[in-house]
Design a protein around this motif. Structure first.
Motif, PDB file in Angstrom:
ATOM      1  N   PRO A  43     -26.384 -59.865 -14.099  1.00  0.00           N
ATOM      2  CA  PRO A  43     -27.474 -60.752 -13.322  1.00  0.00           C
ATOM      3  C   PRO A  43     -28.650 -59.861 -13.397  1.00  0.00           C
ATOM      4  O   PRO A  43     -28.958 -58.635 -13.710  1.00  0.00           O
ATOM      5  N   GLY A  44     -29.673 -61.003 -13.251  1.00  0.00           N
ATOM      6  CA  GLY A  44     -31.068 -60.505 -13.002  1.00  0.00           C
ATOM      7  C   GLY A  44     -31.266 -59.478 -11.801  1.00  0.00           C
ATOM      8  O   GLY A  44     -30.447 -59.736 -10.919  1.00  0.00           O
ATOM      9  N   PRO A  45     -32.356 -58.911 -11.998  1.00  0.00           N
ATOM     10  CA  PRO A  45     -32.876 -58.111 -10.642  1.00  0.00           C
ATOM     11  C   PRO A  45     -33.052 -58.929  -9.237  1.00  0.00           C
ATOM     12  O   PRO A  45     -32.851 -58.584  -8.187  1.00  0.00           O
ATOM     13  N   SER A  46     -33.445 -60.290  -9.559  1.00  0.00           N
ATOM     14  CA  SER A  46     -33.577 -61.211  -8.406  1.00  0.00           C
ATOM     15  C   SER A  46     -32.530 -62.187  -8.157  1.00  0.00           C
ATOM     16  O   SER A  46     -32.606 -62.976  -7.067  1.00  0.00           O
ATOM     17  N   SER A  47     -31.537 -62.050  -8.812  1.00  0.00           N
ATOM     18  CA  SER A  47     -30.294 -62.997  -8.732  1.00  0.00           C
ATOM     19  C   SER A  47     -29.648 -62.612  -7.147  1.00  0.00           C
ATOM     20  O   SER A  47     -29.359 -61.383  -7.014  1.00  0.00           O
ATOM     21  N   PRO A  48     -29.360 -63.673  -6.521  1.00  0.00           N
ATOM     22  CA  PRO A  48     -28.502 -63.537  -5.417  1.00  0.00           C
ATOM     23  C   PRO A  48     -27.243 -62.989  -5.519  1.00  0.00           C
ATOM     24  O   PRO A  48     -26.239 -62.756  -4.496  1.00  0.00           O
ATOM     25  N   ILE A  49     -26.586 -63.143  -6.858  1.00  0.00           N
ATOM     26  CA  ILE A  49     -25.221 -62.737  -6.998  1.00  0.00           C
ATOM     27  C   ILE A  49     -25.288 -61.420  -7.840  1.00  0.00           C
ATOM     28  O   ILE A  49     -25.548 -61.527  -9.069  1.00  0.00           O
ATOM     29  N   GLN A  50     -25.169 -60.264  -7.329  1.00  0.00           N
ATOM     30  CA  GLN A  50     -25.166 -59.051  -8.174  1.00  0.00           C
ATOM     31  C   GLN A  50     -23.775 -58.824  -8.500  1.00  0.00           C
ATOM     32  O   GLN A  50     -23.375 -57.995  -9.497  1.00  0.00           O
ATOM     33  N   ARG A  51     -22.785 -59.055  -7.791  1.00  0.00           N
ATOM     34  CA  ARG A  51     -21.326 -58.853  -8.324  1.00  0.00           C
ATOM     35  C   ARG A  51     -20.586 -60.167  -8.186  1.00  0.00           C
ATOM     36  O   ARG A  51     -20.191 -60.868  -6.926  1.00  0.00           O
ATOM     37  N   PRO A  52     -20.080 -60.870  -8.977  1.00  0.00           N
ATOM     38  CA  PRO A  52     -19.487 -62.157  -9.080  1.00  0.00           C
ATOM     39  C   PRO A  52     -18.073 -62.099  -8.165  1.00  0.00           C
ATOM     40  O   PRO A  52     -17.454 -60.983  -8.361  1.00  0.00           O
ATOM     41  N   LEU A  53     -17.656 -63.127  -7.770  1.00  0.00           N
ATOM     42  CA  LEU A  53     -16.515 -63.289  -6.668  1.00  0.00           C
ATOM     43  C   LEU A  53     -15.514 -64.033  -7.606  1.00  0.00           C
ATOM     44  O   LEU A  53     -15.561 -65.148  -7.906  1.00  0.00           O
ATOM     45  N   GLY A  54     -14.260 -63.346  -7.719  1.00  0.00           N
ATOM     46  CA  GLY A  54     -13.144 -64.320  -8.292  1.00  0.00           C
ATOM     47  C   GLY A  54     -11.981 -64.421  -7.532  1.00  0.00           C
ATOM     48  O   GLY A  54     -11.627 -63.143  -6.853  1.00  0.00           O
ATOM     49  N   VAL A  55     -11.343 -65.306  -7.566  1.00  0.00           N
ATOM     50  CA  VAL A  55     -10.096 -65.617  -6.748  1.00  0.00           C
ATOM     51  C   VAL A  55      -8.998 -65.870  -7.663  1.00  0.00           C
ATOM     52  O   VAL A  55      -9.218 -66.835  -8.575  1.00  0.00           O
ATOM     53  N   ILE A  56      -7.823 -65.216  -7.396  1.00  0.00           N
ATOM     54  CA  ILE A  56      -6.643 -65.366  -8.438  1.00  0.00           C
ATOM     55  C   ILE A  56      -5.537 -65.593  -7.375  1.00  0.00           C
ATOM     56  O   ILE A  56      -5.178 -64.792  -6.498  1.00  0.00           O
ATOM     57  N   ASN A  86      -6.181 -70.479 -11.178  1.00  0.00           N
ATOM     58  CA  ASN A  86      -5.151 -71.077 -10.702  1.00  0.00           C
ATOM     59  C   ASN A  86      -3.964 -70.492 -11.582  1.00  0.00           C
ATOM     60  O   ASN A  86      -3.511 -71.104 -12.708  1.00  0.00           O
ATOM     61  N   ASN A  87      -3.178 -69.192 -11.248  1.00  0.00           N
ATOM     62  CA  ASN A  87      -2.424 -68.650 -11.735  1.00  0.00           C
ATOM     63  C   ASN A  87      -0.687 -69.035 -11.284  1.00  0.00           C
ATOM     64  O   ASN A  87       0.330 -68.778 -11.669  1.00  0.00           O
ATOM     65  N   ALA A  88      -0.608 -69.155  -9.869  1.00  0.00           N
ATOM     66  CA  ALA A  88       0.457 -69.309  -9.176  1.00  0.00           C
ATOM     67  C   ALA A  88       1.274 -70.167  -9.687  1.00  0.00           C
ATOM     68  O   ALA A  88       0.940 -71.371 -10.266  1.00  0.00           O
ATOM     69  N   GLY A  89       2.555 -69.757  -9.796  1.00  0.00           N
ATOM     70  CA  GLY A  89       3.669 -70.948 -10.481  1.00  0.00           C
ATOM     71  C   GLY A  89       4.990 -70.175 -10.167  1.00  0.00           C
ATOM     72  O   GLY A  89       5.342 -68.908 -10.161  1.00  0.00           O
TER      73      GLY A  89
END
Length: 379
Positions: A63-76, A162-165
């Motif tokens: 991320p750039g210094p002005s990015s509102p996302i500094q740590r991406p959010l992942g759902v598994i 989408n990993n559930a199975g």
């Protein structure tokens, strides 16, 4: 005294067992041979086979210094064990804020403790969700939104895996009225993706959907839309007569997941230039997980023994590589089928690229999605 495992004997005498033993093994071998031979054959017969599917190197989030996302959010989804837990560990190591979604709160907590044991600074959360229930999926989405607001995080997510199975031996019908394996492996992923899509589209940085499919989809050799193979009653419960055709149902659920991936890619990435959402399919190959827990233990051990002898069986820590390749690939890899790790992609079965088939499945599934949502809202 010799104890006979009659459950195993009964299964060995079934067509479903031999479908798994022969068709699935050949499908897996085909995928590995494709990785090995496709570059050479494409060089020899370029006009016949076309170019070799490309590799895509992983890109770390920067991320750039002005990015509102500094740590991406992942759902598994399905993150309490096996490939889901391995993906959670790998994403946490990549600096993601990881949301583990699964049915069992105790196993989710155990997975988080294991991740924290290796990295105390890992950002991980857990949410309970049953992918085979539209009510649970809607409740999950509401909980995610509330958590984002209370945590003062940007109202978006950057990655959905989408990993559930499941591989169900017997026929079971969910509260939504669908075959449980079909809803867990395909329809639940379809429902969850459509519900979470606004959060993915709201991301100020490129977002990603990774659908975990399987080499077993190659056993679905022909689907005739006009004969009703994609009709709504088949998505409700595939087997109504005789023994439950669990192997065919599993193949079909993974085939539908692939059709869904390609159609979503066309809708979001190809036809909508403004969209920043890319969609990848990931096939981990044969992995030593607990997905065969409903099969007789002796047959499960035999399957792992044979696959190990053929050097086709992987641990979750190795098998997750294709999922991570898809999760960290550049956006232009959208619509690709990742297999074999090292950023490699291959072609899926010819019928999986049938755009008309994919559109028919999408329209049918989306109608069911709207009906299920309305039913939950009106309860």
């Amino acid at each position: 005294m010799v104890v006979v495992d009659w459950d195993a004997v009964d299964m060995v005498c079934s067509l479903e067992f031999w479908r798994m033993a022969v068709c699935w093994t050949l499908s897996l071998l085909y995928s590995h041979l494709y990785l090995l031979l496709a570059p050479r054959l494409s060089a020899l017969f370029p006009s016949l086979l076309g170019p070799t599917p490309p590799r895509f190197p992983r890109r770390r989030f920067a991320p750039g210094p002005s990015s509102p996302i500094q740590r991406p959010l992942g759902v598994i989804t399905g993150a309490s064990s096996g490939l889901g837990a391995a993906a959670a560990r790998a994403l946490a190591a990549e600096g993601y804020h990881v949301i583990l979604a699964g049915r069992n709160p105790q196993t989710l907590t155990k997975t988080i403790q294991e991740i924290k044991k290796h990295d105390q600074n890992a950002c991980v959360e857990s949410f309970q969700v049953d992918i085979s229930s539209i009510y649970s999926i809607m409740k999950f989405e509401s909980s995610i939104k509330q958590w984002l607001e209370e945590s003062n995080l940007h109202p978006s997510i950057q990655l959905l895996i989408n990993n559930a199975g499941i591989l169900a031996k017997s026929s079971r019908v969910t509260a939504d009225g669908f075959d449980q394996m079909m809803e867990t492996n395909y329809l639940g992923a379809f429902f969850l993706t459509n519900i979470m899509l606004p959060l993915l589209k709201n991301s100020p940085v490129p977002s990603r959907i990774v659908n975990v499919t399987s080499f077993t989809h190659r056993s679905v050799s022909h689907v005739d839309v006009n004969m009703g193979n994609l009709a709504r009653e088949n998505l409700h419960c595939l087997s109504t007569l005789g023994k439950y055709q669990f192997a065919q149902t599993y193949e079909y659920s993974k085939f539908c997941t692939l059709l869904f991936s390609y159609e979503l890619h066309r809708q979001l990435y190809v036809m909508d230039p403004a969209s920043n959402v890319s969609i990848m399919a990931a096939d981990p190959g044969a992995v030593a997980t607990n997905i065969m827990r409903e099969l007789p233990p002796s047959l499960k051990r035999l399957a792992f023994l044979v696959l190990g002898f053929l050097q086709l069986l992987q641990s979750p820590e190795i098998g997750v590589d294709s999922i991570m390749d898809a999760a960290l690939a550049p956006p232009e890899a959208s619509g690709r089928y990742f297999f074999g790790a090292k950023g490699r992609t291959i072609k899926s079965s010819p019928v999986s690229y049938d755009a008309r088939l994919a559109e028919t499945l999408w329209l049918t599934s989306f109608k069911l999605f709207e009906e299920c949502k309305a039913r939950v809202v009106n309860q």
